[in-house]
Enzyme design. Structure first.
Site, PDB file in Angstrom:
ATOM      1  CG  ASP A 141    -113.560  39.887  59.945  1.00 44.75           C
ATOM      2  OD1 ASP A 141    -112.665  39.189  59.449  1.00 44.75           O
ATOM      3  OD2 ASP A 141    -113.496  41.129  60.014  1.00 44.75           O
ATOM      4  CE  LYS A 199    -116.217  41.290  58.375  1.00 40.57           C
ATOM      5  NZ  LYS A 199    -115.229  42.384  58.243  1.00 40.57           N
ATOM      6  CB  ALA A 237    -116.116  46.954  66.637  1.00 37.49           C
ATOM      7  CB  CYS A 249    -107.850  41.605  58.034  1.00 41.55           C
ATOM      8  SG  CYS A 249    -107.377  41.923  59.749  1.00 41.55           S
TER       9      CYS A 249
END
Length: 431
Positions: free
Chosen positions: A328, A267, A263, A381
């Site tokens: 991620d 990606k 979520a 990020c």
């Protein structure tokens, strides 16, 4: 409820730290404002105050020598001071009158206090600016912490990672306002066709030079269009898109991919556009999974499997099943400060350490899910070596059967996007 009142009330909630998430809180207040211009001003005021809170407080405290103890009044003053400093199109008298009216609902005495503070800021702007400049010569980092409005620990941390000159370039860029960034759904439409549709609807836009499937919409609410409803695009920042874009041949060859923390889905959707096999999209949050499912239907993907799974908990069903694992992972999010300026004020150095350890635990699981010869893409990020390069080094030290293929820091000031980190790791052996 008017725009400024909504902004001050939201900021008061943030000050109390009694909220589950900034996005949900913003949405709650957004729904109370029907006019599109009011909503835009609301976001401008909230993000503006959070972006420049230290600077705004410096102005307030310069004229309020004893400070402002009442948090409601403080946030009324912050909203008004942001307007005075940054929104030239709003007349000063209108800003002061509006702030006084809101304060009056709390107390007539406080109305007079707010009026006095704001009028003193207007009268003493030059003197305040000169005072701030004097700090520059005495304590440069304190000056930066006020002027650019960042906590001191974050300035120090980025300096340790990249040097002070680079840290300042990053911090300055992270104070800029981001455009809406969309990724073309290449399964449904091509760049030229979507560009023509945007022009028909009179949207101002730019095509990104690093990835021409990313378009920056400079003005207008594109989510309210049929283009969105028809699934011709999804929202994604350039930085996030580069995980797949820079490694497209690897993803084209893969048959089975798993996205451990999928979520909001960017990606996963990137993968679904290019692979010949399928993607397993995981998340632990059911609400986020439901949004993910809705987007999959809207975008028309038939090669995504949604699974409720906690990345931190080892899943024996996934062991050595996948050609590619995308990790991620949860991080401090310093690279996303442009979009979420509250990150400046709700993270600490302890969070960096804690998340570094969490990342290692999840990567231990991710390593087990990969087939021999498979690829692990670790990304965040955020910025700073602890959660990025040091996490990779610690992982490689524990997992001798992995090797580093490449790693890239997407510096926001260079790429004009979120700050991001991508590491590509290979598991030894043949597929």
């Amino acid at each position: 409820m008017n725009t400024r009142e909504a902004a001050f009330l939201l900021l008061f909630e943030v000050e109390k730290k009694k909220f589950s998430g900034m996005d949900s809180l913003m949405e709650k207040f957004h729904q109370k404002l029907e006019n599109e211009k009011d909503r835009a001003l609301f976001v401008e005021l909230v993000h503006g105050v959070l972006r420049y809170k230290n600077l705004i407080d410096y102005y307030i405290n310069f004229v309020a020598k004893k400070g402002v103890k009442d948090k409601k009044i403080l946030n009324i003053l912050r909203v008004a001071t942001y307007e005075l400093l940054f929104l030239e199109k709003i007349p000063e008298y209108a800003t002061v009158n509006e702030a006084c009216e809101i304060a009056n609902r709390i107390s007539p005495y406080l109305k007079a206090f707010v009026n006095a503070i704001l009028r003193n800021i207007i009268r003493n702007k030059n003197q305040i600016e000169e005072s701030l400049e004097r700090i520059k010569d005495v304590d440069y980092k304190s000056y930066i912490s006020i002027k650019l409005s960042y906590p001191r620990f974050l300035i120090d941390y980025l300096e340790e990672s990249y040097g002070l000159e680079k840290a300042l370039k990053i911090l300055e860029f992270l104070n800029t306002k981001p455009p809406q960034s969309i990724k073309i759904n290449t399964k449904k439409i091509d760049l030229n066709t979507l560009a023509q549709e945007l022009e028909k609807k009179q949207f101002k836009y730019e095509i990104n030079s690093h990835n021409n499937e990313i378009i920056h919409v400079l003005k207008g609410n594109i989510k309210e269009t049929e283009l969105y409803k028809e699934g011709y695009f999804y929202f994604q920042d350039l930085a996030s898109s580069l995980v797949v874009k820079l490694n497209q041949e690897d993803f084209k060859r893969a048959k089975k991919v798993i996205d451990l923390c999928a979520a909001p889905g960017g990606k996963t959707f990137n993968c679904a556009e290019v692979i010949d096999g399928f993607v397993v999209a995981c998340d632990v949050n059911e609400r986020k999974l439901n949004i993910l499912r809705e987007n999959i239907l809207r975008l028309g993907f038939d090669n995504i499997i949604v699974a409720k799974s906690d990345a931190e908990v080892f899943n024996p069903d996934f062991v050595e099943k996948f050609d590619i694992v995308i990790a991620d992972l949860p991080c401090t999010g310093f690279g996303a400060i442009r979009k979420k300026p509250d990150i400046k004020w709700n993270k600490s150095y302890q969070d960096i350490d804690n998340l570094h350890e969490l990342q290692i635990r999840i990567l231990d699981n991710a390593a087990s899910y990969l087939k021999r010869g498979g690829l692990l893409f670790y990304s965040t990020c955020t910025l700073g070596r602890k959660e990025n390069e040091e996490t990779v080094l610690k992982f490689l030290d524990k997992h001798k059967d992995f090797s580093l293929v490449s790693q890239t820091t997407i510096f926001p000031d260079e790429f004009k996007c979120d700050g991001f980190f991508i590491s590509k790791l290979r598991k030894e052996g043949e597929r």
